[in-house]
Scaffold this motif. Structure first.
Motif, PDB file in Angstrom:
ATOM      1  N   GLU A 103      13.780 -11.974 -12.833  1.00 46.12           N
ATOM      2  CA  GLU A 103      13.383 -11.790 -14.225  1.00 46.12           C
ATOM      3  C   GLU A 103      12.852 -10.377 -14.468  1.00 46.12           C
ATOM      4  N   ARG A 104      12.314  -9.775 -13.435  1.00 43.00           N
ATOM      5  CA  ARG A 104      11.939  -8.359 -13.455  1.00 43.00           C
ATOM      6  C   ARG A 104      12.934  -7.655 -12.557  1.00 43.00           C
ATOM      7  N   LYS A 105      13.309  -6.435 -12.910  1.00 44.00           N
ATOM      8  CA  LYS A 105      14.508  -5.848 -12.319  1.00 44.00           C
ATOM      9  C   LYS A 105      14.320  -4.726 -11.297  1.00 44.00           C
ATOM     10  N   HIS A 106      13.127  -4.241 -11.037  1.00 47.11           N
ATOM     11  CA  HIS A 106      12.989  -3.107 -10.112  1.00 47.11           C
ATOM     12  C   HIS A 106      13.498  -3.524  -8.726  1.00 47.11           C
ATOM     13  N   VAL A 162       0.799  -1.225   0.000  1.00 42.26           N
ATOM     14  CA  VAL A 162       0.000   0.000   0.000  1.00 42.26           C
ATOM     15  C   VAL A 162       0.835   1.279   0.000  1.00 42.26           C
ATOM     16  N   GLY A 163       2.056   1.213   0.480  1.00 40.96           N
ATOM     17  CA  GLY A 163       2.895   2.412   0.519  1.00 40.96           C
ATOM     18  C   GLY A 163       3.153   3.013  -0.846  1.00 40.96           C
ATOM     19  N   CYS A 164       3.105   2.205  -1.875  1.00 45.03           N
ATOM     20  CA  CYS A 164       3.322   2.701  -3.239  1.00 45.03           C
ATOM     21  C   CYS A 164       2.106   2.487  -4.127  1.00 45.03           C
ATOM     22  N   HIS A 165       1.502   1.302  -4.055  1.00 43.16           N
ATOM     23  CA  HIS A 165       0.454   0.933  -5.001  1.00 43.16           C
ATOM     24  C   HIS A 165      -0.929   1.457  -4.649  1.00 43.16           C
ATOM     25  N   SER A 166      -1.064   2.189  -3.560  1.00 48.09           N
ATOM     26  CA  SER A 166      -2.383   2.741  -3.227  1.00 48.09           C
ATOM     27  C   SER A 166      -2.429   4.252  -3.400  1.00 48.09           C
ATOM     28  N   ILE A 167      -1.375   4.833  -3.925  1.00 49.17           N
ATOM     29  CA  ILE A 167      -1.309   6.280  -4.105  1.00 49.17           C
ATOM     30  C   ILE A 167      -1.580   6.609  -5.572  1.00 49.17           C
ATOM     31  N   PRO A 168      -2.695   7.261  -5.873  1.00 45.75           N
ATOM     32  CA  PRO A 168      -2.993   7.600  -7.265  1.00 45.75           C
ATOM     33  C   PRO A 168      -1.876   8.436  -7.894  1.00 45.75           C
ATOM     34  N   ASP A 169      -1.494   8.062  -9.108  1.00 44.10           N
ATOM     35  CA  ASP A 169      -0.476   8.768  -9.899  1.00 44.10           C
ATOM     36  C   ASP A 169       0.893   8.829  -9.223  1.00 44.10           C
ATOM     37  N   TYR A 170       1.179   7.889  -8.344  1.00 42.57           N
ATOM     38  CA  TYR A 170       2.475   7.870  -7.665  1.00 42.57           C
ATOM     39  C   TYR A 170       3.582   7.501  -8.643  1.00 42.57           C
ATOM     40  N   ARG A 171       4.701   8.172  -8.501  1.00 44.04           N
ATOM     41  CA  ARG A 171       5.873   7.875  -9.322  1.00 44.04           C
ATOM     42  C   ARG A 171       7.064   7.650  -8.396  1.00 44.04           C
ATOM     43  N   ALA A 172       7.701   6.518  -8.573  1.00 47.20           N
ATOM     44  CA  ALA A 172       8.912   6.216  -7.820  1.00 47.20           C
ATOM     45  C   ALA A 172      10.087   6.817  -8.584  1.00 47.20           C
ATOM     46  N   VAL A 217      12.580   7.148 -12.916  1.00 48.10           N
ATOM     47  CA  VAL A 217      11.195   7.576 -12.722  1.00 48.10           C
ATOM     48  C   VAL A 217      10.293   6.477 -13.282  1.00 48.10           C
ATOM     49  N   TYR A 218       9.423   5.984 -12.438  1.00 43.46           N
ATOM     50  CA  TYR A 218       8.587   4.843 -12.778  1.00 43.46           C
ATOM     51  C   TYR A 218       7.180   5.100 -12.269  1.00 43.46           C
ATOM     52  N   LYS A 219       6.189   5.043 -13.139  1.00 44.36           N
ATOM     53  CA  LYS A 219       4.797   5.224 -12.724  1.00 44.36           C
ATOM     54  C   LYS A 219       4.330   3.916 -12.070  1.00 44.36           C
TER      55      LYS A 219
END
Length: 121
Positions: free
Chosen positions: A83-86, A43-53, A58-60
């Motif tokens: 296999e995914r790198k983030h 939730v710290g990242c995926h629950s914030i509308p239009d959040y960009r890390a 820079v990643y939406k």
């Protein structure tokens, strides 16, 4: 000396390996209710509308509500395997079991894009 064919042995071995994969896949069934207490990782990242890390680039960050459960579980598994790198997602996924991933997938599949931002309330 009698020659023994190795093909029957290979066929039996291969069938046992594939049977093991099928059994393992059938054993892990996600549960949305069990996923609820696990979403604090998300939730710290995926629950914030239009959040960009902004690390490492820079990643939406996508909202996960309503996403397909199998897709979420397979994406988490891909992060865990590298296999995914983030880097943040890789670290989080590395701490999850297959059951955790399946539960999180089911939890988010049961949500909508407008679900509450803090699901733990």
């Amino acid at each position: 000396m009698k020659k023994l064919s190795i093909l029957p042995q290979l066929a039996v071995s291969a069938s046992l390996v594939f049977a093991g994969f099928t059994v393992q896949a059938d054993e892990v069934k996600g549960n949305a209710a069990a996923g609820n207490p696990k979403v604090w990782l998300c939730v710290g990242c995926h629950s914030i509308p239009d959040y960009r890390a902004d690390y490492p680039f820079v990643y939406k960050v996508p909202m996960l509500g309503g996403q397909n459960a199998a897709y979420i579980a397979s994406a988490l598994a891909a992060y865990k395997k590298g296999e995914r790198k983030h880097p943040t997602m890789r670290a989080i996924a590395g701490s999850l079991s297959d059951q955790d991933m399946a539960d999180l997938g089911e939890y988010y599949a049961a949500q909508t894009a407008s679900s509450p931002i803090n699901p733990l309330k």
